[in-house]
Design a protein around this motif. Structure first.
Motif, PDB file in Angstrom:
ATOM      1  N   VAL A   1     -40.227   1.483 -31.680  1.00 25.12           N
ATOM      2  CA  VAL A   1     -40.325   2.745 -32.402  1.00 25.12           C
ATOM      3  C   VAL A   1     -40.875   3.819 -31.468  1.00 25.12           C
ATOM      4  O   VAL A   1     -41.762   3.557 -30.653  1.00 25.12           O
ATOM      5  CB  VAL A   1     -41.254   2.541 -33.628  1.00 25.12           C
ATOM      6  CG1 VAL A   1     -41.731   3.846 -34.192  1.00 25.12           C
ATOM      7  CG2 VAL A   1     -40.526   1.725 -34.689  1.00 25.12           C
ATOM      8  N   ALA A   2     -40.329   5.026 -31.591  1.00 26.95           N
ATOM      9  CA  ALA A   2     -40.840   6.167 -30.826  1.00 26.95           C
ATOM     10  C   ALA A   2     -41.570   7.106 -31.791  1.00 26.95           C
ATOM     11  O   ALA A   2     -41.022   7.479 -32.834  1.00 26.95           O
ATOM     12  CB  ALA A   2     -39.689   6.896 -30.147  1.00 26.95           C
ATOM     13  N   ALA A   3     -42.779   7.477 -31.439  1.00 23.97           N
ATOM     14  CA  ALA A   3     -43.604   8.305 -32.341  1.00 23.97           C
ATOM     15  C   ALA A   3     -42.901   9.614 -32.687  1.00 23.97           C
ATOM     16  O   ALA A   3     -42.978  10.097 -33.822  1.00 23.97           O
ATOM     17  CB  ALA A   3     -44.958   8.583 -31.693  1.00 23.97           C
ATOM     18  N   ASN A   4     -42.165  10.168 -31.717  1.00 26.06           N
ATOM     19  CA  ASN A   4     -41.576  11.482 -31.977  1.00 26.06           C
ATOM     20  C   ASN A   4     -40.389  11.456 -32.934  1.00 26.06           C
ATOM     21  O   ASN A   4     -39.872  12.503 -33.308  1.00 26.06           O
ATOM     22  CB  ASN A   4     -41.199  12.190 -30.657  1.00 26.06           C
ATOM     23  CG  ASN A   4     -40.161  11.434 -29.878  1.00 26.06           C
ATOM     24  OD1 ASN A   4     -40.064  10.208 -29.982  1.00 26.06           O
ATOM     25  ND2 ASN A   4     -39.350  12.138 -29.114  1.00 26.06           N
ATOM     26  N   HIS A   5     -39.952  10.275 -33.358  1.00 23.91           N
ATOM     27  CA  HIS A   5     -38.885  10.212 -34.368  1.00 23.91           C
ATOM     28  C   HIS A   5     -39.414   9.929 -35.769  1.00 23.91           C
ATOM     29  O   HIS A   5     -38.641   9.968 -36.736  1.00 23.91           O
ATOM     30  CB  HIS A   5     -37.856   9.124 -34.016  1.00 23.91           C
ATOM     31  CG  HIS A   5     -37.161   9.346 -32.702  1.00 23.91           C
ATOM     32  ND1 HIS A   5     -36.671  10.576 -32.312  1.00 23.91           N
ATOM     33  CD2 HIS A   5     -36.881   8.489 -31.691  1.00 23.91           C
ATOM     34  CE1 HIS A   5     -36.121  10.460 -31.116  1.00 23.91           C
ATOM     35  NE2 HIS A   5     -36.241   9.205 -30.716  1.00 23.91           N
ATOM     36  N   LEU A   6     -40.686   9.606 -35.863  1.00 23.81           N
ATOM     37  CA  LEU A   6     -41.216   9.185 -37.175  1.00 23.81           C
ATOM     38  C   LEU A   6     -41.111  10.271 -38.236  1.00 23.81           C
ATOM     39  O   LEU A   6     -41.086   9.988 -39.431  1.00 23.81           O
ATOM     40  CB  LEU A   6     -42.677   8.731 -37.050  1.00 23.81           C
ATOM     41  CG  LEU A   6     -42.899   7.351 -36.428  1.00 23.81           C
ATOM     42  CD1 LEU A   6     -44.381   7.080 -36.235  1.00 23.81           C
ATOM     43  CD2 LEU A   6     -42.264   6.263 -37.298  1.00 23.81           C
ATOM     44  N   GLY A   7     -41.033  11.533 -37.784  1.00 21.47           N
ATOM     45  CA  GLY A   7     -40.912  12.634 -38.732  1.00 21.47           C
ATOM     46  C   GLY A   7     -39.504  12.786 -39.286  1.00 21.47           C
ATOM     47  O   GLY A   7     -39.267  13.577 -40.207  1.00 21.47           O
ATOM     48  N   GLU A   8     -38.544  12.069 -38.724  1.00 26.76           N
ATOM     49  CA  GLU A   8     -37.148  12.179 -39.178  1.00 26.76           C
ATOM     50  C   GLU A   8     -36.953  11.248 -40.377  1.00 26.76           C
ATOM     51  O   GLU A   8     -37.122  10.031 -40.262  1.00 26.76           O
ATOM     52  CB  GLU A   8     -36.225  11.785 -38.017  1.00 26.76           C
ATOM     53  CG  GLU A   8     -34.750  11.985 -38.306  1.00 26.76           C
ATOM     54  CD  GLU A   8     -33.881  11.454 -37.171  1.00 26.76           C
ATOM     55  OE1 GLU A   8     -34.250  11.590 -35.982  1.00 26.76           O
ATOM     56  OE2 GLU A   8     -32.831  10.870 -37.486  1.00 26.76           O
ATOM     57  N   GLY A   9     -36.596  11.825 -41.509  1.00 30.06           N
ATOM     58  CA  GLY A   9     -36.559  11.076 -42.762  1.00 30.06           C
ATOM     59  C   GLY A   9     -35.773   9.786 -42.692  1.00 30.06           C
ATOM     60  O   GLY A   9     -36.261   8.726 -43.094  1.00 30.06           O
ATOM     61  N   GLN A  10     -34.538   9.870 -42.185  1.00 34.09           N
ATOM     62  CA  GLN A  10     -33.695   8.667 -42.178  1.00 34.09           C
ATOM     63  C   GLN A  10     -34.233   7.604 -41.240  1.00 34.09           C
ATOM     64  O   GLN A  10     -34.106   6.408 -41.486  1.00 34.09           O
ATOM     65  CB  GLN A  10     -32.277   9.034 -41.740  1.00 34.09           C
ATOM     66  CG  GLN A  10     -31.377   9.402 -42.896  1.00 34.09           C
ATOM     67  CD  GLN A  10     -29.952   9.550 -42.406  1.00 34.09           C
ATOM     68  OE1 GLN A  10     -29.687  10.401 -41.551  1.00 34.09           O
ATOM     69  NE2 GLN A  10     -29.051   8.738 -42.924  1.00 34.09           N
TER      70      GLN A  10
END
Ligand code: XIL
Length: 461
Positions: free
Chosen positions: A64-73
């Motif tokens: 997992v990359a922290a900077n994608h966690l905000g992306e809903g899907q």
């Protein structure tokens, strides 16, 4: 009339039964067989990777990359499908200690608190590695480097104490190629072979509850590199150096496919008394070939009782470190790929409607050996439509290297260039109502290997 058990069968003709007639069932003439291997789940089986893996006592994780966690899907797919995470880059030395003894855990903490909120296991990756290592480390002399390494391990592990299931204490310390030698790195070059042992001893003291792993790539089958890692683990166990697990990265592509002895290699490590984990799985490709490779990896882990879990190295293809090879289980729009269906089915999950997409058409396969005599055996694959009617199906059958096929029936086969992978399509038996089934069969010349061929997942049209 005496039936010659060794006569060659003509293709596309059902072979005559040897010596004694087998019990037949119904017009299709299906033969009963003990131990039919069912390759797909039932409707009640778990419908997510994490759920199906948990039912088998395993975890199924993603990098997992922290900077994608905000992306809903992204977050929704992670939370629905996975029950473990590995921070893809956020716990690496350059991320947490880019200048000496000044620690920044911000991005890694984000992943850890997300995972904790969903009760996911967390793999810590990685403490001592030659790559993504800040320049200052390489500039230190031996004495300083030793204390910097031990300080790094101690501070990072203590920060996450009690939260990490397993740490990759040392990553990629062996060289590729035939030598089985250690890879040159600041640690190896200045501290010598003993640096790995020292790192593991420091790690045990820092967080006695975390499992301590050695992690590497191109160690997935038996070769000079994996033999060298094996010798190290054996030596550590003999001398009481703390090591609990070995990670097999499992980055595969056409140049580096899933090795034929993958399961045996996992097993020989497990037999040393360590857990084994598939830590960074990705397999370049698409469609049923990719699905079959994923399926083999999943089955190998399930077949080794000390294989505690599988982590794929990303969620959708577009965020993979090898995005152009589309190596993951979800496409760029988070659609489930055939590889996803294959993994879920191999885990015993899914069932009707489990595949998503594909207009609801799905099929499952089961395999049985129906007959064995002299030098050959008959295999039978039953194809069953899911909850919708289908008008075609495709199933691959991969032979063991010694084996050949001398006859097939009730299907239309084509062969790959190796002569070992048969792709079977219908021969007038492609239309199946919802839940209905058909079977095709083949005769395998064993040439000494009586193990079952590998049956790929079923693709419906
Ligand atoms: C990769 C990451 O996926 C990339 O984002 C980064 O740029 C480089 O490292 N072996 C490992 C992983 O142990 O940490 C690597 O991850 C892939 C190979």
């Amino acid at each position: 009339m005496v039936i010659d058990a060794c006569h060659e069968e003509r293709a596309d003709q059902r072979p005559r039964l040897p010596v004694r007639r087998a019990f037949t069932l119904g017009v299709a003439g299906l033969l009963t067989a003990a131990g039919v291997l069912t390759l797909a789940g039932t409707a009640s089986a778990a419908s997510t990777l994490g759920g199906a893996a948990a039912a088998k006592g395993r975890y199924f994780g993603a990098a997992v990359a922290a900077n994608h966690l905000g992306e809903g899907q992204y977050a929704a797919t992670l939370d629905t499908e996975f029950n473990a995470v590995t921070p893809e880059n956020e716990m690496k030395w350059e991320s947490v200690e880019s200048s000496r003894n000044s620690f920044n855990f911000g991005a890694a903490d984000q992943i850890v608190s997300h995972a904790q909120g969903k009760s996911m296991k967390i793999r810590g990756h990685t403490l001592v590695w030659h790559s993504q290592l800040p320049g200052w480390v390489g500039g230190l002399g031996a004495t300083d480097l030793r204390s910097a390494m031990n300080n790094h391990i101690t501070k990072v592990m203590q920060h996450y104490q009690g939260k990490i299931y397993a740490w990759d204490v040392v990553n990629e310390a062996f060289q590729d190629g035939g030598s089985g030698a250690r890879r040159s790195s600041p640690f190896q070059d200045k501290l010598g072979d003993g640096f790995i042992e020292e790192a593991f001893r420091t790690a045990r003291a820092a967080d006695p509850n975390a499992k301590l792993c050695y992690n590497d790539y191109n160690t997935d089958g038996q070769n000079a590199k994996s033999n060298a890692v094996y010798a190290m683990v054996k030596d550590f166990k003999a001398r009481g150096v703390p090591i609990d697990c070995v990670g097999f990265q499992s980055h595969f592509n056409s140049q580096s496919p899933v090795p034929g002895d993958y399961q045996q290699n996992l097993q020989r490590f497990a037999d040393l008394g360590v857990d084994v984990q598939i830590t960074e799985l990705d397999i370049e490709g698409s469609g049923s070939a990719q699905a079959d490779s994923y399926r083999r990896v999943t089955q190998a882990c399930l077949a080794v009782s000390r294989c505690t879990g599988i982590t794929v190295w990303g969620i959708p293809d577009k965020y993979s470190w090898r995005a152009s090879g589309t190596p993951l289980l979800f496409d760029d729009n988070y659609g489930k790929k055939p590889a996803y269906d294959a993994v879920l089915a191999a885990l015993g999950g899914g069932g009707d409607g489990g595949g998503g997409g594909g207009g609801g058409r799905s099929c499952t396969v089961s395999y049985a050996e129906t007959q064995r005599w002299g030098d050959r055996f008959n295999g039978q694959v039953t194809v069953r439509a899911g909850s919708s009617a289908i008008s075609g199906w495709t199933v691959t059958v991969t032979l063991r290297s010694a084996q050949t096929v001398s006859a097939t029936w009730n299907g239309s086969p084509s062969w790959d260039s190796s002569g070992k992978v048969m792709t079977m399509k219908p021969n007038g038996n492609g239309n199946l109502g919802a839940g209905a089934s058909t079977s095709f069969g083949f005769t395998v010349m064993a040439n000494g290997d009586w193990s079952a061929p590998t049956i790929g997942s079923c693709t419906a049209s």
